[in-house]
Design an enzyme around this catalytic site. Structure first.
Site, PDB file in Angstrom:
ATOM      1  N   ASP A 138      20.187  -3.694  -3.575  1.00 22.54           N
ATOM      2  CA  ASP A 138      19.748  -4.315  -2.326  1.00 22.54           C
ATOM      3  C   ASP A 138      18.330  -3.812  -2.128  1.00 22.54           C
ATOM      4  O   ASP A 138      18.122  -2.638  -1.808  1.00 22.54           O
ATOM      5  CB  ASP A 138      20.644  -3.897  -1.158  1.00 22.54           C
ATOM      6  CG  ASP A 138      20.257  -4.588   0.159  1.00 22.54           C
ATOM      7  OD1 ASP A 138      19.045  -4.824   0.364  1.00 22.54           O
ATOM      8  OD2 ASP A 138      21.145  -4.872   0.976  1.00 22.54           O
ATOM      9  N   HIS A 139      17.351  -4.680  -2.334  1.00 20.67           N
ATOM     10  CA  HIS A 139      15.975  -4.184  -2.453  1.00 20.67           C
ATOM     11  C   HIS A 139      15.461  -3.542  -1.163  1.00 20.67           C
ATOM     12  O   HIS A 139      14.488  -2.789  -1.201  1.00 20.67           O
ATOM     13  CB  HIS A 139      15.034  -5.290  -2.928  1.00 20.67           C
ATOM     14  CG  HIS A 139      14.706  -6.329  -1.905  1.00 20.67           C
ATOM     15  ND1 HIS A 139      15.484  -7.437  -1.684  1.00 20.67           N
ATOM     16  CD2 HIS A 139      13.658  -6.437  -1.054  1.00 20.67           C
ATOM     17  CE1 HIS A 139      14.946  -8.172  -0.739  1.00 20.67           C
ATOM     18  NE2 HIS A 139      13.840  -7.594  -0.328  1.00 20.67           N
ATOM     19  N   HIS A 159      20.942  -6.582   3.996  1.00 15.83           N
ATOM     20  CA  HIS A 159      19.710  -5.834   4.263  1.00 15.83           C
ATOM     21  C   HIS A 159      19.752  -5.091   5.600  1.00 15.83           C
ATOM     22  O   HIS A 159      19.528  -3.877   5.661  1.00 15.83           O
ATOM     23  CB  HIS A 159      18.503  -6.778   4.275  1.00 15.83           C
ATOM     24  CG  HIS A 159      18.290  -7.532   3.005  1.00 15.83           C
ATOM     25  ND1 HIS A 159      18.634  -7.023   1.774  1.00 15.83           N
ATOM     26  CD2 HIS A 159      17.735  -8.753   2.761  1.00 15.83           C
ATOM     27  CE1 HIS A 159      18.317  -7.899   0.836  1.00 15.83           C
ATOM     28  NE2 HIS A 159      17.777  -8.945   1.407  1.00 15.83           N
TER      29      HIS A 159
END
Length: 510
Positions: free
Chosen positions: A193-194, A256
């Site tokens: 999950d960037h 996010h």
């Protein structure tokens, strides 16, 4: 002036095992947008500053048939080389990369990939491989199975990086996990999950647990509300058909923003080890009840007021009459001693008035008496753009009166750390995977707990066709009643003109 890079902790310092020299990195989906826009630029950034394993080789794998020149032209199209030295480094980087074409659902391509890897590795006792799946979710399971069957080394080890989405609800997420678990162990899987790789998100643990004055006020006795906001100033731009399958809640909020929430709300971990950190995040999720639809607002953008920007349903790729939300505000609660009763407000939307991702912790009113209507303190973490941390506080205006003014204690990164390069999120996360550090990746039970919170709401919205998102103009702040909705949960929005983010003059220039 050259960029200064902060050296990350060595793998041994986090209890992880780093990939050794002569390892292989395989980018699956090498011809796609994600690979050329994010994965390869991140790999080049790590190569440029010496963070890749010694003598590493990088292989691209995809269905597209292309020669070496076309492959290297494609993967370098988004790599920036601002100096002659960087251009020379790019040539060195490209010399490390090769390409293999093959199908995702047939053994032959993966057998060819293995032969190519063995040619590059030579005659060695152990082989170490990292597989990055820059792929659409419908082929995750198939590719993972073929990699384990055909490309897993007999001696050594392998790791696999998987991109979101990890399912679209609890059942599909569990189905994906059930398909992966028999063939890949949890230690080998890195669910990326960037947002967990963004500098300000990684800084949350240090800010919270490295500063005593923050820790003392970080609870329900002092905090009125916490807002986590994601704003994009553009719409779907012709990709509405893809976005319509997910919507803003699945696309941004369940992953996010919820990840950021757990970092804000978690208790102090025993150590910086991956499992200690993730244990605390899971405890937060398990203390959160499912979302009550009464605590939710959804919206969908319409044409801009001047008519120059199209509405969501003007996108030809969007199904007619779509009820897909492009905006949502969700109020969540954490039932534990620290946070019971404090609303955590997640807001996300497309086609809004600006681009911003931030966390806004609003504290309670000061004791009444000597002050009348003095603004609340706020701690704001600007995740992007222009990373910063600032505390909005009240102070006396200079002069002969006792008038107060809102000002700030301001840590803006580009001013304070002007000579340091802030790494891209994908650089940080790929390096973590190379080092075997799972701290900033999503664990299986963490994923399960997050879907438990969101799935009932998602099914409720999907099944109740009479629920229609509120329209809001392209370029606005969202639905017109948003401020009233937030106020009903105790958020005090400042009056217009009371506070303005400062512009600082340096050497006579803005």
């Amino acid at each position: 002036m050259a960029d200064t890079i902060i050296t990350p902790p060595k793998a041994a310092e986090t209890g992880a095992v780093a990939l050794p020299a002569n390892s292989i990195i395989v980018v699956l989906g090498a011809s796609g947008d994600l690979a050329k826009k994010k994965t390869y630029p991140a790999l080049f950034g790590l190569f440029r500053y010496g963070f890749l394993p010694k003598n590493v080789k990088i292989i691209g794998y995809a269905r597209t048939k292309m020669d070496d020149a076309e492959y290297k032209k494609r993967i370098s199209s988004y790599i920036k080389t601002p100096t002659d030295a960087a251009e020379a480094q790019l040539k060195e980087f490209l010399a490390l990369t090769t390409y293999v074409s093959g199908q995702y659902d047939q053994d032959d391509g993966f057998i060819s990939l293995t032969k190519h890897m063995e040619e590059l590795e030579g005659d060695v006792d152990e082989r170490h491989r990292l597989f990055y799946m820059a792929l659409p979710p419908n082929v995750f399971t198939t590719v993972a199975q073929h990699l384990k069957k055909n490309c897993y080394p007999n001696a050594g080890g392998a790791r696999i990086i998987i991109e979101k989405p990890f399912g679209h609800d609890l059942a599909s997420s569990r189905e994906l996990q059930a398909a992966l678990q028999p063939i890949w162990t949890e230690d080998e899987i890195f669910r990326i999950d960037h947002y967990l790789g963004k500098e300000m998100v990684k800084n949350i643990l240090i800010l919270r647990f490295g500063n005593e004055f923050l820790g003392a006020a970080w609870n329900k006795n002092h905090v009125s509300s916490v807002q986590i906001t994601f704003k994009e100033p553009f719409g779907t731009e012709g990709r509405g058909g893809y976005f319509d399958q997910f919507g803003i809640i699945r696309d941004v909020m369940q992953n996010h923003l919820l990840q950021v929430l757990t970092m804000i709300a978690m208790e102090r971990p025993v150590s910086f080890s991956a499992e200690d950190i993730r244990d605390e995040k899971v405890r937060v999720l398990r203390a959160m009840p499912i979302i009550d639809p009464k605590n939710v607002v959804i919206g969908q953008y319409d044409k801009s007021l001047d008519g120059t920007k199209p509405g969501y349903q003007d996108d030809d790729t969007v199904p007619k009459g779509s009820r897909c939300p492009t905006f949502a505000a969700i109020v969540m609660y954490i039932k534990n001693d620290r946070w019971d009763g404090v609303p955590f407000i997640l807001k996300a939307g497309k086609a809004l008035d600006n681009a911003k991702v931030e966390v806004r912790v609003q504290f309670k009113d000061v004791t009444s008496g000597i002050f009348k209507d003095i603004p609340r303190n706020e701690l704001v973490l600007r995740i992007q753009p222009d990373e910063s941390v600032y505390i909005k506080m009240n102070t006396k205006l200079p002069g002969l009166t006792m008038k107060t003014s809102v000002t700030e204690l301001d840590l803006t990164y580009k001013r304070r750390f002007s000579e340091l390069k802030i790494p891209e999120a994908y650089e940080a996360l790929i390096l973590d995977a190379i080092n075997g550090d799972h701290s900033n990746f999503v664990r299986d039970d963490e994923l399960d707990a997050s879907w438990k919170i969101f799935t009932p709401l998602l099914h409720y919205l999907d099944e109740n066709t009479d629920i229609v998102p509120a329209r809001y103009p392209y370029g606005s702040r969202g639905p017109a009643f948003l401020d009233d909705f937030l106020a009903s949960y105790g958020y005090a929005r400042e009056q217009e003109g009371m506070y303005q983010w400062p512009t600082t003059k340096v050497n006579g220039n803005l």
